[in-house]
Structures are given as structure tokens and as C-alpha cells.
Scaffold this motif. Structure first.
Motif, PDB file in Angstrom:
ATOM      1  N   UNK A  52       0.881  -1.193   0.000  1.00 54.91           N
ATOM      2  CA  UNK A  52       0.000   0.000   0.000  1.00 54.91           C
ATOM      3  C   UNK A  52       0.913   1.236   0.000  1.00 54.91           C
ATOM      4  N   UNK A  53       0.368   2.397  -0.378  1.00 52.31           N
ATOM      5  CA  UNK A  53       1.242   3.582  -0.422  1.00 52.31           C
ATOM      6  C   UNK A  53       1.629   4.120   0.962  1.00 52.31           C
ATOM      7  N   UNK A  54       2.831   4.654   1.037  1.00 51.70           N
ATOM      8  CA  UNK A  54       3.263   5.440   2.204  1.00 51.70           C
ATOM      9  C   UNK A  54       3.443   6.870   1.721  1.00 51.70           C
ATOM     10  N   UNK A  55       2.708   7.781   2.343  1.00 50.37           N
ATOM     11  CA  UNK A  55       2.756   9.181   1.925  1.00 50.37           C
ATOM     12  C   UNK A  55       3.378  10.001   3.049  1.00 50.37           C
ATOM     13  N   UNK A  56       4.292  10.877   2.680  1.00 52.32           N
ATOM     14  CA  UNK A  56       5.017  11.604   3.724  1.00 52.32           C
ATOM     15  C   UNK A  56       4.873  13.107   3.629  1.00 52.32           C
ATOM     16  N   UNK A  57       4.932  13.721   4.810  1.00 56.64           N
ATOM     17  CA  UNK A  57       5.106  15.173   4.895  1.00 56.64           C
ATOM     18  C   UNK A  57       6.506  15.360   5.477  1.00 56.64           C
ATOM     19  N   UNK A  58       7.339  16.105   4.756  1.00 56.73           N
ATOM     20  CA  UNK A  58       8.738  16.280   5.163  1.00 56.73           C
ATOM     21  C   UNK A  58       8.875  17.688   5.716  1.00 56.73           C
ATOM     22  N   UNK A  59       9.186  17.776   6.996  1.00 55.89           N
ATOM     23  CA  UNK A  59       9.141  19.104   7.602  1.00 55.89           C
ATOM     24  C   UNK A  59      10.497  19.522   8.147  1.00 55.89           C
ATOM     25  N   UNK A  60      10.515  20.714   8.619  1.00 55.79           N
ATOM     26  CA  UNK A  60      11.738  21.330   9.131  1.00 55.79           C
ATOM     27  C   UNK A  60      12.041  20.750  10.502  1.00 55.79           C
ATOM     28  N   UNK A  61      13.305  20.797  10.861  1.00 53.69           N
ATOM     29  CA  UNK A  61      13.716  20.343  12.189  1.00 53.69           C
ATOM     30  C   UNK A  61      14.560  21.461  12.787  1.00 53.69           C
ATOM     31  N   UNK A  63       8.048  28.543   6.876  1.00 50.03           N
ATOM     32  CA  UNK A  63       7.859  27.169   7.390  1.00 50.03           C
ATOM     33  C   UNK A  63       6.413  26.721   7.167  1.00 50.03           C
ATOM     34  N   UNK A  64       5.483  27.611   7.554  1.00 48.65           N
ATOM     35  CA  UNK A  64       4.069  27.229   7.526  1.00 48.65           C
ATOM     36  C   UNK A  64       3.619  26.974   6.087  1.00 48.65           C
ATOM     37  N   UNK A  65       4.023  27.869   5.184  1.00 50.35           N
ATOM     38  CA  UNK A  65       3.582  27.714   3.793  1.00 50.35           C
ATOM     39  C   UNK A  65       4.106  26.413   3.200  1.00 50.35           C
ATOM     40  N   UNK A  66       5.365  26.098   3.458  1.00 48.19           N
ATOM     41  CA  UNK A  66       5.927  24.895   2.837  1.00 48.19           C
ATOM     42  C   UNK A  66       5.237  23.628   3.350  1.00 48.19           C
ATOM     43  N   UNK A  67       4.874  23.611   4.622  1.00 52.69           N
ATOM     44  CA  UNK A  67       4.201  22.428   5.165  1.00 52.69           C
ATOM     45  C   UNK A  67       2.737  22.399   4.705  1.00 52.69           C
ATOM     46  N   UNK A 110      -9.003  28.055   9.232  1.00 51.52           N
ATOM     47  CA  UNK A 110      -7.824  28.060   8.349  1.00 51.52           C
ATOM     48  C   UNK A 110      -7.104  26.714   8.511  1.00 51.52           C
ATOM     49  N   UNK A 111      -7.771  25.621   8.085  1.00 50.49           N
ATOM     50  CA  UNK A 111      -7.291  24.290   8.465  1.00 50.49           C
ATOM     51  C   UNK A 111      -5.848  23.979   8.024  1.00 50.49           C
ATOM     52  N   UNK A 112      -5.531  24.198   6.762  1.00 54.87           N
ATOM     53  CA  UNK A 112      -4.214  23.746   6.295  1.00 54.87           C
ATOM     54  C   UNK A 112      -3.081  24.545   6.923  1.00 54.87           C
ATOM     55  N   UNK A 113      -3.218  25.870   6.918  1.00 55.54           N
ATOM     56  CA  UNK A 113      -2.145  26.677   7.517  1.00 55.54           C
ATOM     57  C   UNK A 113      -2.020  26.415   9.010  1.00 55.54           C
ATOM     58  N   UNK A 114      -3.178  26.258   9.664  1.00 63.96           N
ATOM     59  CA  UNK A 114      -3.099  26.079  11.119  1.00 63.96           C
ATOM     60  C   UNK A 114      -2.561  24.691  11.472  1.00 63.96           C
ATOM     61  N   UNK A 115      -2.874  23.675  10.657  1.00 63.15           N
ATOM     62  CA  UNK A 115      -2.273  22.350  10.907  1.00 63.15           C
ATOM     63  C   UNK A 115      -0.762  22.429  10.710  1.00 63.15           C
ATOM     64  N   UNK A 116      -0.358  23.134   9.646  1.00 63.17           N
ATOM     65  CA  UNK A 116       1.081  23.277   9.384  1.00 63.17           C
ATOM     66  C   UNK A 116       1.767  23.957  10.566  1.00 63.17           C
ATOM     67  N   UNK A 117       1.109  24.979  11.110  1.00 64.13           N
ATOM     68  CA  UNK A 117       1.711  25.692  12.252  1.00 64.13           C
ATOM     69  C   UNK A 117       1.741  24.792  13.490  1.00 64.13           C
ATOM     70  N   UNK A 118       0.598  24.165  13.767  1.00 67.93           N
ATOM     71  CA  UNK A 118       0.515  23.337  14.983  1.00 67.93           C
ATOM     72  C   UNK A 118       1.546  22.212  14.958  1.00 67.93           C
ATOM     73  N   UNK A 119       1.744  21.600  13.800  1.00 70.11           N
ATOM     74  CA  UNK A 119       2.653  20.450  13.723  1.00 70.11           C
ATOM     75  C   UNK A 119       4.111  20.853  13.515  1.00 70.11           C
ATOM     76  N   UNK A 120       4.348  22.168  13.413  1.00 70.38           N
ATOM     77  CA  UNK A 120       5.736  22.649  13.351  1.00 70.38           C
ATOM     78  C   UNK A 120       6.143  23.323  14.661  1.00 70.38           C
ATOM     79  N   UNK A 121       5.138  23.817  15.403  1.00 65.83           N
ATOM     80  CA  UNK A 121       5.418  24.489  16.683  1.00 65.83           C
ATOM     81  C   UNK A 121       5.834  23.516  17.781  1.00 65.83           C
ATOM     82  N   UNK A 122       5.625  22.219  17.513  1.00 68.62           N
ATOM     83  CA  UNK A 122       5.856  21.210  18.544  1.00 68.62           C
ATOM     84  C   UNK A 122       7.251  21.278  19.146  1.00 68.62           C
ATOM     85  N   UNK A 123       7.324  20.967  20.416  1.00 65.23           N
ATOM     86  CA  UNK A 123       8.599  20.991  21.146  1.00 65.23           C
ATOM     87  C   UNK A 123       9.683  20.192  20.418  1.00 65.23           C
ATOM     88  N   UNK A 124       9.357  18.978  19.999  1.00 68.62           N
ATOM     89  CA  UNK A 124      10.383  18.089  19.428  1.00 68.62           C
ATOM     90  C   UNK A 124      10.986  18.648  18.137  1.00 68.62           C
TER      91      UNK A 124
END
Ligand code: SF4
Length: 414
Positions: free
Chosen positions: A147-156, A165-169, A314-328
Motif C-alpha cells: 500500500x502507499x506510504x505518503x510523507x510530509x517532510x518538515x523542518x527540524x 515554514x508554515x507555507x511549505x508544510x 484556516x485548516x491547512x495553515x493552522x495544521x502546518x503551524x501546529x505540527x511545526x510548533x511542537x517541542x520536538x
């Protein structure tokens, strides 16, 4: 000298409701896996679950399964199966334990829920915001299940989260939604995405309130409670059911605060935990600290499922922000500012850093952070060496001796 004594830890009655929630969650996945309907997506724990849910697929989280392998102490025995395939004993022991369990044809779901095997995926979706290991882990299963594996590749190592950052994600998330439409056979309904993001944000808000109750003195909650209470925040965000169960948990914690009841009898020391839990030692560690009148009451780990940036308008931008703001995902400087706020808010006396051997991504004590934070805040720390899942890397005796000495040090400095 050991001060360890029997100290009672008060159990939360609503923890049973969280257990029922988890049972229903796995049983629903099992039915869908057998029926082939609805479709099932595997997702990383801080992956874009909202998009998947809005497309009507059920979402399974392999990390939660692997944490169960750790908590049931099955993991250590299974890790060598994955090592034999070439996955090093030094990489993520969630990955090695989970793949090892699959190769051995075993799962804790059988003993706990009478479920024969993990649910079969129709698609796997990962976000590299937490680490690269998830990509290797999911790609291995994609090949196994074809089955397919689909990835989001984000900043670290992100300092300030910027528009770039937000736009690219966000653009990757939009592209992901298009790819998922091919798998689910359904177009993404914007109104449904808005509804799910709103539920996810509400879940995040109530989870934050639950964790924040530990700022009360004495704290009504421990980190060790949090690691099991967090199940609905991880696997159920975006659902009404997760919200319902958390309303009851929060009400119980608020009642405890009103009556002055702490989770640990005679709380004298308030401790912050940084890094992964040692899943196979949750109960032992809870008893160890409570026996010293210390409550480990707050952590970066449990707070990682707070996504305050989610915005249904603002689902897409806010998801991008939320998942990039994370501590890790963040730089040491951003992490240190975050921890300093946590230390103040929770009135912390000492910090435990868990140097988790197979997860450098969630280990923050290897580049001078404890020393820097102590020089700024004056709050001492102890590093304990161990691992999230591989108990061969854990020395119980050493942990006990070091924790006892640390609490004694806190006592002497009063
Ligand atoms: S963050 Fe750590 S524990 Fe989690 S999947 Fe990555 S390496 Fe494994």
C-alpha cells in the motif's frame, strides 16, 4: 541512605473511562480491518490525523501500539527480530519492537482486547517533524502490505516558526489530501475538515486544561497518570468521543483540587520530566518518586499533544503551524524558553532528564541543556539513563540510587 517508604498514589476513577475509550477504539479498527470498510490509515502520532479523519478513514497509530509493547514489557524480547533484518539496536525501539512484533505475529491487543492482529492499512501517512525513523518504519510496512506510504517532510531544529515554514508544510498537506482522495475514493469535504479540526482543537484545549491542573498544590495528577490518560488525545483527536471522556477526567481533577487532594500523599517535591517515559517502568517509577514524597507532575512529553494553533477557519495553515510548533521540532533555544515557562507555571523543584538511548530526538540532555537551564533558573536536575522500550538499556538499581540521592539533595537545599 534510602528514604523510600510506602506512599499511596491516588488512582483516578475516570481512568477506567479512558480505558473503555481505548477498547472501543481498537475494536472499531479491528472490525474495519476484517470488513475492509471503512478504510484504515496508519498515521504518526503527530501526523495529519485531521485530514485522514475528515476523509472518513479510521486512523491507527503504530507508536501507541509500540508504547503498549513497552508497557506490557513485550518489547525487549521482540527487538532482536528487527535487528536481524538490519535495523540497528541503536535506532528507535518503537520501530524495532513494533516490526519485531509483526514478524513474530504477536500483539498486546490479543491479551488486552482479544484482538488477533493489528489492523491492516490501506495507506500509511507519516510526518518527519518528530524524526526520520518514522519514515523508515512506515516504508517497511508499505512494502509488506503493498500500500502507499505518503510523507510530509518538515523542518527540524526550528527557532521561530515563520510564514515560510508554515507555507511549505501547508502546501505539502494540500498535496497529501489530493493523494489521499485516490486512496479513499472520496473528495475531501472542506466543511468536514473544518468540523474535524474544530474537534481536534477542542480536544487539545481540554487536554491542556487536564495537564494544567497539576499546577495546583498539591498536584492532583502525576506524569505517570498522564502517559495513560493521553490515549484519547493521541488516537482520538478530531472525535467527539475523546472530548466527552476528557470532560469527565477534568471534572474529577477539579474536584480533587477543591478538596485539596493530591495524587501523591504528602507531596513535598515537585518534579518535571523531560524526554520519553520508560514504558516498562511506569508503575515502578511512580512508586519510586511517590515513596520519596516527590510528584513528577509535568512533562514535555504529555504536553506534546497540545495543538493550540489549530484553527477550523484556516485548516491547512493552522495544521502546518501546529505540527511545526511542537517541542520536538524546535531548536534548543526555543526548547529552553518553553521549559523555563513550564518550570515557573508548575512551581518545579527539580528536573529529571531521561536520556533515552534509542531516541535522540526526544532526548534533550546531551548538548548542555541541563547545565544552561540550571544556571538560569537555579533548579537542579538529574539525568537518568534508560530507554523508552528496550529494558536492556535500563538499570533499575542505578535509577533508584540516583533518584534517592537527588531527592535528598533537594531536601538538604530547603
Ligand atoms: S521520536 Fe523517538 S520514539 Fe518517536 S518514533 Fe522517532 S525515534 Fe522513535
Amino acid at each position: 541512605m534510602s528514604n523510600l517508604k510506602e506512599t499511596s498514589i491516588r488512582k483516578l476513577e475516570t481512568a477506567a473511562e479512558v480505558s473503555h475509550f481505548m477498547a472501543d477504539y481498537y475494536l472499531e479498527l479491528d472490525r474495519a480491518s476484517k470488513d475492509g470498510n471503512p478504510k484504515i490509515a496508519w498515521c504518526t502520532s503527530v501526523g495529519p490525523a485531521e485530514i485522514l479523519r475528515a476523509m472518513g478513514v479510521l486512523v491507527y497509530f503504530p507508536e501507541t501500539h509500540s508504547a503498549m509493547l513497552g508497557a506490557t514489557r513485550m518489547a525487549t524480547d521482540l527487538i532482536p527480530e528487527a535487528n536481524a533484518l538490519g535495523y540497528s539496536p541503536e535506532i528507535c525501539s518503537y520501530l524495532t519492537a513494533d516490526i519485531g512484533a509483526f514478524l513474530r505475529g504477536t500483539t498486546p491487543l490479543t491479551r488486552i482486547y482479544n484482538i488477533e492482529s493489528i489492523p491492516k492499512p490501506d495507506v500509511l501517512v507519516f510526518n518527519t517533524n518528530q524524526c526520520r525513523d518514522v519514515q523508515d518504519w512506515f516504508n517497511w510496512y508499505a512494502e509488506k502490505f503493498n500500500v502507499p506510504a505518503l510523507g510530509v517532510y518538515t523542518h527540524r531544529n526550528v527557532g521561530d516558526v515563520t510564514e515560510a515554514h508554515i507555507t511549505s508544510v501547508a502546501m505539502q498537506l494540500q498535496a497529501l489530501a489530493v493523494d489521499l482522495e485516490k486512496v479513499s475514493g472520496k473528495a475531501l469535504d472542506p466543511a468536514e475538515l473544518t468540523r474535524v479540526v474544530k474537534l481536534s482543537r477542542d480536544c487539545s484545549d481540554i487536554w491542556k486544561k487536564i495537564l494544567d491542573t497539576a499546577s495546583a498544590t498539591p498536584a492532583p495528577l502525576t506524569f505517570f497518570d498522564g502517559t495513560t490518560l493521553m490515549g484519547p488525545a493521541v488516537v482520538g483527536r478530531g472525535t467527539q468521543k475523546a472530548l466527552d471522556v476528557y470532560k469527565n477526567v477534568l471534572a474529577e481533577l477539579e474536584r480533587r483540587i477543591e478538596t485539596g487532594g493530591g495524587a501523591v500523599d504528602g507531596e513535598r517535591f515537585r518534579i518535571y520530566w523531560d524526554g520519553m517515559p520508560v514504558w516498562g517502568r511506569l508503575s515502578a517509577h511512580a512508586k519510586l518518586f511517590a515513596g520519596l514524597n516527590a510528584n513528577v507532575l509535568a512533562s514535555t512529553y504529555c504536553n506534546s499533544w497540545i495543538f493550540s494553533a489549530l484553527d477550523p477557519d484556516d485548516p491547512f495553515n493552522s495544521m502546518a503551524k501546529a505540527y511545526t510548533e511542537l517541542f520536538i521540532v524546535r531548536s534548543d533555544q526555543a526548547k529552553e524558553e518553553y521549559i523555563q515557562n513550564m518550570l515557573k507555571f508548575f512551581k518545579i523543584d527539580g528536573i529529571i532528564y531521561h536520556d533515552s538511548k534509542t531516541c535522540p530526538n526526544n532526548t534533550n540532555c546531551r548538548y548542555g541543556m541541563p547545565q544552561r537551564l540550571e544556571s538560569i533558573t537555579g533548579i537542579p536536575s538529574l539525568t537518568i539513563h534508560g530507554d523508552l522500550n528496550d529494558l536492556r538499556l535500563v538499570s533499575d538499581e542505578q535509577t533508584k540510587t540516583n533518584v534517592e540521592a537527588f531527592i535528598e539533595q533537594l531536601e538538604e537545599s530547603r
